[in-house]
Every structure is written in C-alpha cells, then in structure tokens.
Design an enzyme around this catalytic site. Sequence first.
Site, mmCIF file in Angstrom:
data_model
loop_
_atom_site.group_PDB
_atom_site.id
_atom_site.type_symbol
_atom_site.label_atom_id
_atom_site.label_comp_id
_atom_site.label_asym_id
_atom_site.label_seq_id
_atom_site.Cartn_x
_atom_site.Cartn_y
_atom_site.Cartn_z
ATOM 1 N N GLU A 79 0.794 -1.210 -0.018
ATOM 2 C CA GLU A 79 0.166 0.157 0.026
ATOM 3 C C GLU A 79 0.843 1.409 0.125
ATOM 4 O OE1 GLU A 79 -3.201 0.640 2.879
ATOM 5 O OE2 GLU A 79 -3.828 2.357 1.767
ATOM 6 N N ASP A 128 -0.555 -5.065 3.273
ATOM 7 C CA ASP A 128 -1.171 -3.966 3.717
ATOM 8 C C ASP A 128 -0.669 -3.834 5.278
ATOM 9 O OD1 ASP A 128 -2.681 -1.552 4.752
ATOM 10 O OD2 ASP A 128 -4.425 -2.428 3.815
ATOM 11 N N ILE A 149 -0.880 -1.852 7.836
ATOM 12 C CA ILE A 149 -1.901 -1.614 8.731
ATOM 13 C C ILE A 149 -3.154 -1.446 7.956
ATOM 14 C CG2 ILE A 149 -3.185 -0.113 10.656
ATOM 15 C CD1 ILE A 149 -0.193 0.734 11.494
ATOM 16 N N ASP A 150 -4.263 -2.292 7.989
ATOM 17 C CA ASP A 150 -5.651 -2.260 7.313
ATOM 18 C C ASP A 150 -6.325 -1.570 8.465
ATOM 19 O OD1 ASP A 150 -7.493 -2.168 5.419
ATOM 20 O OD2 ASP A 150 -8.271 -3.841 6.270
ATOM 21 N N THR A 162 -5.924 2.017 9.119
ATOM 22 C CA THR A 162 -5.109 2.963 9.501
ATOM 23 C C THR A 162 -6.014 4.384 10.116
ATOM 24 O OG1 THR A 162 -3.493 2.714 7.584
ATOM 25 C CG2 THR A 162 -3.533 4.777 8.674
ATOM 26 N N ASP A 168 -5.860 -4.727 0.322
ATOM 27 C CA ASP A 168 -6.697 -4.660 1.189
ATOM 28 C C ASP A 168 -7.684 -6.066 1.221
ATOM 29 O OD1 ASP A 168 -7.204 -1.900 1.802
ATOM 30 O OD2 ASP A 168 -8.068 -1.617 -0.245
#
Length: 256
Positions: free
Chosen positions: A66, A82, A84-85, A87, A210
């Site tokens: 990402e 990802d 941190i999905d 955020t 994602d």
Amino acid sequence: MDNVFNFAKQLIEKANRVILKSYDKIRTISYKKGDFNLVTNVDHEVEALILKEINSKYPDHSIVAEESGIHTKNLKYQWFIDPIDGTTNFAHGYPCFCISIGFSVNNILEFGLIKNPLTDELYSARKNKGAKLNRKVISVSKIKTLRDSLLVTGFSYDRKNPKTNNFNNFRNLTLVSQGVRRDGAAALDLCYVASGKVDGFWELKLSPWDVAAGALILKEAGGKITKFKGKKYDLYSKEIVATNGFIHSELIKHLK
Ligand code: IPD
Ligand code: CA
Ligand code: CA
C-alpha cells in the site's frame, strides 16, 4: 510452499510486535491523496520491515504494497501487503485494525494471513487447506436470509463522489437486514464473514492489498465472492461482495 508460509507467519508476528510497541505512543499523521486518506509513521515503519525481510529472503519476488507501491520483479511470485488495514482507526486509537499479507503464485492465491494485534487473533488460510482462526478451523455462517443477517460494509476515502459513495446501498441494506456495521478495516471485515461473525460484506474501490489475504480466507472458509452483479471477482475489481454463499443472490439484488 511450507517454507514461504512459515516465513510469512514469522514475519507477520514481527510486524505485530512493532505495532503493539507503537500503539500507545504518539503517532505522526500525514495525508495522502484526498481529504481523508491518512497514513502514520507506523504504517511506513511496518511496511519497510516487511519489505526488507521479503527482499532479503526472496529477492526475485514481486511485491504490491500500500504505502510504497508496486515492486515488480518475477511476476510468478507476488506478495500483497497492507501494513495496517484500518489506519484511520489506528491513528485515533480505535481498536480495530490488522496486518494483511497475501501471497500468490501465477496469479493464484496460495495463502493469506491477517493479524489483529489487540486481540492476538491470527486468521489464516492456505489454498485447498481450509481457513483458521489461530488453531481453530473456521467456516462461514449458515444464515439463509438477509432478514436474519448481520452485514458489514465500508466507505472509500473518495466518498464525495455520489456515484460510488455507497450511501444508498448502506441505507437500503440497513432496511432489510438486522443491521449493517462499519468497522473500518476491510481485511478484518472479510475475516468476520469467514468466521461467521457477520453474514455478508460489500464495498467499492478497494485495492489488492486490502483484499488478497481476506479473499482466500473467506473462500477457504466456504464463502463466496463476486462483483456487484454476480460476475467473477479479481483482486483489481472495483467492487466486491463477499458472503456466506446462502444470502449472496439476495444481497446483490440490493446493490447499485
Ligand atoms: C481502508 C480500510 C477501510 C475501507 C477503505 C480502505 P486502510 O484501508 O480497509 O475499511 O473502507 O476503503 O482503504 O487505508 O485503512 O489501509
Ligand atoms: Ca487497507
Ligand atoms: Ca493501510
């Protein structure tokens, strides 16, 4: 494949430790494209760690990540990261976010790993081998109708565009189900369908990082994924519907 999978499991736990260490500290927030699309120093730190480890162990593998974009090498092996999905949740200290790592060979997903640092839950799946939450095998719910369903959705950062802001879908489905949640982490949303906590999920404009890991976890847990009109979904599709299978056709009738 066992070696790559075990490497990825260790890697996600390393990333998890970085997030846990940073959770109570002050975060630096900056904005990406758009008014609401933010990123923190921890997203960058975790992504850099993951990329460094993959590049040193598998220098010829491609990575789609990402925060740093597409790193194209041998396209046979692709990682989807990802860091941190969720955020926005993380930045505010709202306890709903995860790390997501997917891996494909010749464009077929081989495994997916999604870790929720705050609950210490690791959702995982390997192709044709089922899905797990930590060590326990998981499967989708058996709910058969929308009326009996709990759903979850999300709204893209580009929500000023009325054609794709998802507001009408949210309204319409709220009227015909037991409720629609909005948790703010699409990868976890998919895990929640996979483990039967909710019965269906839909969203517009998600990206491959994602969805990659969660799509395999859901499929291996017995779920179904398509685009809004029921057509075949791929990681670059701009719409996704993911359900327990039973409510799929009823749900897509309400989506525009
Ligand atoms: C976002 C989350 C959110 C979804 C957004 C995504 P990020 O990812 O998954 O649930 O609604 O569309 O972009 O930015 O937190 O990694
Ligand atoms: Ca994300
Ligand atoms: Ca992210």
